[in-house]
Design a protein around this motif. Structure first.
Motif, PDB file in Angstrom:
ATOM      1  N   HIS A  84      -5.105   5.198   1.591  1.00 24.88           N
ATOM      2  CA  HIS A  84      -4.714   5.313   3.393  1.00 24.88           C
ATOM      3  C   HIS A  84      -4.086   6.497   3.618  1.00 24.88           C
ATOM      4  O   HIS A  84      -3.112   6.860   3.169  1.00 24.88           O
ATOM      5  CB  HIS A  84      -3.523   4.012   4.245  1.00 24.88           C
ATOM      6  CG  HIS A  84      -3.889   2.018   4.113  1.00 24.88           C
ATOM      7  ND1 HIS A  84      -3.361   1.809   2.992  1.00 24.88           N
ATOM      8  CD2 HIS A  84      -4.434   1.903   4.681  1.00 24.88           C
ATOM      9  CE1 HIS A  84      -3.822   1.023   2.915  1.00 24.88           C
ATOM     10  NE2 HIS A  84      -4.474   0.171   4.158  1.00 24.88           N
ATOM     11  N   VAL A  85      -4.212   7.450   4.775  1.00 24.51           N
ATOM     12  CA  VAL A  85      -4.076   8.507   4.968  1.00 24.51           C
ATOM     13  C   VAL A  85      -3.971   8.752   6.896  1.00 24.51           C
ATOM     14  O   VAL A  85      -5.105   7.620   7.302  1.00 24.51           O
ATOM     15  CB  VAL A  85      -5.848   9.334   5.106  1.00 24.51           C
ATOM     16  CG1 VAL A  85      -7.009   9.109   5.297  1.00 24.51           C
ATOM     17  CG2 VAL A  85      -4.643  11.296   4.789  1.00 24.51           C
ATOM     18  N   ALA A  86      -2.651   9.445   6.970  1.00 22.88           N
ATOM     19  CA  ALA A  86      -2.585   9.162   8.751  1.00 22.88           C
ATOM     20  C   ALA A  86      -2.545  10.687   9.418  1.00 22.88           C
ATOM     21  O   ALA A  86      -1.993  11.305   8.357  1.00 22.88           O
ATOM     22  CB  ALA A  86      -1.310   8.740   9.051  1.00 22.88           C
ATOM     23  N   LEU A  87      -3.853  11.106  10.074  1.00 24.13           N
ATOM     24  CA  LEU A  87      -4.175  12.398  10.329  1.00 24.13           C
ATOM     25  C   LEU A  87      -3.306  13.053  11.934  1.00 24.13           C
ATOM     26  O   LEU A  87      -4.114  11.791  12.109  1.00 24.13           O
ATOM     27  CB  LEU A  87      -4.759  12.907  10.172  1.00 24.13           C
ATOM     28  CG  LEU A  87      -6.409  12.458   9.557  1.00 24.13           C
ATOM     29  CD1 LEU A  87      -7.497  13.012   9.461  1.00 24.13           C
ATOM     30  CD2 LEU A  87      -5.884  13.059   7.862  1.00 24.13           C
ATOM     31  N   VAL A  88      -2.231  13.598  11.564  1.00 22.19           N
ATOM     32  CA  VAL A  88      -1.188  13.475  12.898  1.00 22.19           C
ATOM     33  C   VAL A  88      -0.730  14.216  13.883  1.00 22.19           C
ATOM     34  O   VAL A  88      -0.573  14.411  14.827  1.00 22.19           O
ATOM     35  CB  VAL A  88       0.486  12.876  12.099  1.00 22.19           C
ATOM     36  CG1 VAL A  88       0.272  11.428  11.442  1.00 22.19           C
ATOM     37  CG2 VAL A  88       0.950  13.457  10.995  1.00 22.19           C
ATOM     38  N   ASP A  89      -1.842  15.135  13.531  1.00 26.91           N
ATOM     39  CA  ASP A  89      -1.697  16.866  14.018  1.00 26.91           C
ATOM     40  C   ASP A  89      -3.125  16.927  15.243  1.00 26.91           C
ATOM     41  O   ASP A  89      -3.523  17.669  15.275  1.00 26.91           O
ATOM     42  CB  ASP A  89      -1.769  18.044  13.185  1.00 26.91           C
ATOM     43  CG  ASP A  89      -2.673  18.248  12.345  1.00 26.91           C
ATOM     44  OD1 ASP A  89      -3.429  17.168  12.458  1.00 26.91           O
ATOM     45  OD2 ASP A  89      -2.446  19.074  10.717  1.00 26.91           O
ATOM     46  N   GLY A  90      -3.519  15.971  14.898  1.00 29.14           N
ATOM     47  CA  GLY A  90      -4.859  15.795  16.078  1.00 29.14           C
ATOM     48  C   GLY A  90      -6.385  16.562  15.057  1.00 29.14           C
ATOM     49  O   GLY A  90      -7.106  17.026  16.038  1.00 29.14           O
ATOM     50  N   GLN A  91      -5.953  17.548  13.920  1.00 27.06           N
ATOM     51  CA  GLN A  91      -7.297  17.348  12.919  1.00 27.06           C
ATOM     52  C   GLN A  91      -7.810  16.441  12.425  1.00 27.06           C
ATOM     53  O   GLN A  91      -7.292  15.816  11.558  1.00 27.06           O
ATOM     54  CB  GLN A  91      -6.868  18.544  12.898  1.00 27.06           C
ATOM     55  CG  GLN A  91      -6.376  19.691  13.409  1.00 27.06           C
ATOM     56  CD  GLN A  91      -5.238  21.170  12.864  1.00 27.06           C
ATOM     57  OE1 GLN A  91      -6.176  20.975  11.580  1.00 27.06           O
ATOM     58  NE2 GLN A  91      -4.563  21.656  12.924  1.00 27.06           N
ATOM     59  N   TRP A  92      -8.776  16.230  12.502  1.00 22.91           N
ATOM     60  CA  TRP A  92      -9.596  15.019  11.613  1.00 22.91           C
ATOM     61  C   TRP A  92     -10.104  16.218  10.825  1.00 22.91           C
ATOM     62  O   TRP A  92     -10.877  17.344  10.582  1.00 22.91           O
ATOM     63  CB  TRP A  92     -11.189  14.898  12.329  1.00 22.91           C
ATOM     64  CG  TRP A  92     -12.410  14.175  11.428  1.00 22.91           C
ATOM     65  CD1 TRP A  92     -13.591  14.455  11.095  1.00 22.91           C
ATOM     66  CD2 TRP A  92     -12.114  12.850  11.161  1.00 22.91           C
ATOM     67  NE1 TRP A  92     -13.933  13.464  10.530  1.00 22.91           N
ATOM     68  CE2 TRP A  92     -12.806  12.827   9.557  1.00 22.91           C
ATOM     69  CE3 TRP A  92     -10.598  12.041  10.668  1.00 22.91           C
ATOM     70  CZ2 TRP A  92     -12.789  11.669   9.194  1.00 22.91           C
ATOM     71  CZ3 TRP A  92     -10.262  10.448  10.139  1.00 22.91           C
ATOM     72  CH2 TRP A  92     -11.545  10.632   8.961  1.00 22.91           C
ATOM     73  N   ARG A  93      -9.981  15.643   9.436  1.00 24.73           N
ATOM     74  CA  ARG A  93     -10.362  16.317   8.224  1.00 24.73           C
ATOM     75  C   ARG A  93     -11.745  14.725   7.340  1.00 24.73           C
ATOM     76  O   ARG A  93     -11.392  14.122   7.094  1.00 24.73           O
ATOM     77  CB  ARG A  93      -9.399  16.031   7.198  1.00 24.73           C
ATOM     78  CG  ARG A  93      -8.309  17.336   8.085  1.00 24.73           C
ATOM     79  CD  ARG A  93      -7.428  17.366   7.835  1.00 24.73           C
ATOM     80  NE  ARG A  93      -5.627  18.203   7.869  1.00 24.73           N
ATOM     81  CZ  ARG A  93      -5.226  18.069   8.985  1.00 24.73           C
ATOM     82  NH1 ARG A  93      -5.551  16.924   9.386  1.00 24.73           N
ATOM     83  NH2 ARG A  93      -4.631  18.849  10.063  1.00 24.73           N
ATOM     84  N   GLY A 122       0.495  -1.358  -0.206  1.00 26.81           N
ATOM     85  CA  GLY A 122       0.078  -0.011   0.105  1.00 26.81           C
ATOM     86  C   GLY A 122       1.072   1.207  -0.288  1.00 26.81           C
ATOM     87  O   GLY A 122       1.972   1.558  -0.073  1.00 26.81           O
ATOM     88  N   ARG A 123      -0.392   2.023  -0.073  1.00 25.78           N
ATOM     89  CA  ARG A 123       0.757   3.891  -0.063  1.00 25.78           C
ATOM     90  C   ARG A 123       0.272   4.275   0.714  1.00 25.78           C
ATOM     91  O   ARG A 123      -0.583   4.032   0.953  1.00 25.78           O
ATOM     92  CB  ARG A 123       0.974   4.606  -1.283  1.00 25.78           C
ATOM     93  CG  ARG A 123       1.710   4.015  -2.534  1.00 25.78           C
ATOM     94  CD  ARG A 123       1.584   4.457  -3.963  1.00 25.78           C
ATOM     95  NE  ARG A 123       2.616   4.299  -5.021  1.00 25.78           N
ATOM     96  CZ  ARG A 123       3.345   4.870  -5.167  1.00 25.78           C
ATOM     97  NH1 ARG A 123       3.098   5.847  -5.028  1.00 25.78           N
ATOM     98  NH2 ARG A 123       3.947   4.473  -6.265  1.00 25.78           N
ATOM     99  N   LEU A 124       1.272   5.175   1.997  1.00 25.73           N
ATOM    100  CA  LEU A 124       0.301   6.487   2.298  1.00 25.73           C
ATOM    101  C   LEU A 124       0.816   7.780   2.880  1.00 25.73           C
ATOM    102  O   LEU A 124       1.555   8.323   2.116  1.00 25.73           O
ATOM    103  CB  LEU A 124       1.495   5.546   4.022  1.00 25.73           C
ATOM    104  CG  LEU A 124       0.445   7.134   5.462  1.00 25.73           C
ATOM    105  CD1 LEU A 124      -0.887   6.545   6.067  1.00 25.73           C
ATOM    106  CD2 LEU A 124       1.599   6.272   6.712  1.00 25.73           C
TER     107      LEU A 124
END
Length: 146
Positions: free
Chosen positions: A86-95, A29-31
């Motif tokens: 796949h996506v990783a939201l890593v700053d605590g903000q949902w999008r 996969g890719r992220l």
């Protein structure tokens, strides 16, 4: 689509993110990794190159060119120019744009817990969205709480 909420209590993002990234890459996969702050993206870039002494995770920063070729791309917004599912939201903000992916990882710490609760409730009942909440137990092992 699956959304995994990771409440960072014992393990910092710098240890949790590489493990998930390794699994995604091992499966072919890719992220896409998303953080709004430039200094945070630069920190993640350095960390992915050197998170262990004997390995690295191939990646690039959005804006550096050849984004489409990167198996892991670090960016300031949700746009899978590298073909990531796949996506990783890593700053605590949902999008909400993360819902266009097959799987989203939403990392947050105690400082962002209220925003994570709002995101969790906002995804409740959304068609095609499966939510999972992961928290670390006393031994540091990730446990699915919801």
């Amino acid at each position: 689509m699956q959304v995994d909420f990771y409440h960072l209590t014992l393990t910092p993002l710098e240890r949790a993110l590489p493990r998930i990234t390794e699994r995604i890459l091992a499966d072919g996969g890719r992220l896409l990794i998303v953080s709004a702050a430039e200094p945070h993206r630069q920190h993640l870039d350095r960390m992915l190159w050197s998170y262990t002494p004997d390995s690295f995770l191939p990646h690039g920063l959005a804006g550096d060119g050849e984004e489409a070729e990167q198996p892991v791309l670090i960016a300031d917004h949700v746009s899978a120019v590298n073909g990531a599912r796949h996506v990783a939201l890593v700053d605590g903000q949902w999008r909400d744009a993360a819902l266009a992916f097959d799987r989203a990882f939403h990392f947050f710490d105690d400082d962002a817990i209220e925003a994570a609760r709002i995101a969790w409730r906002g995804l409740s009942g959304r068609e095609g969205v499966e939510r999972r909440y992961w928290k670390q137990g006393q031994g540091g092992r990730w446990e699915k709480v919801a």
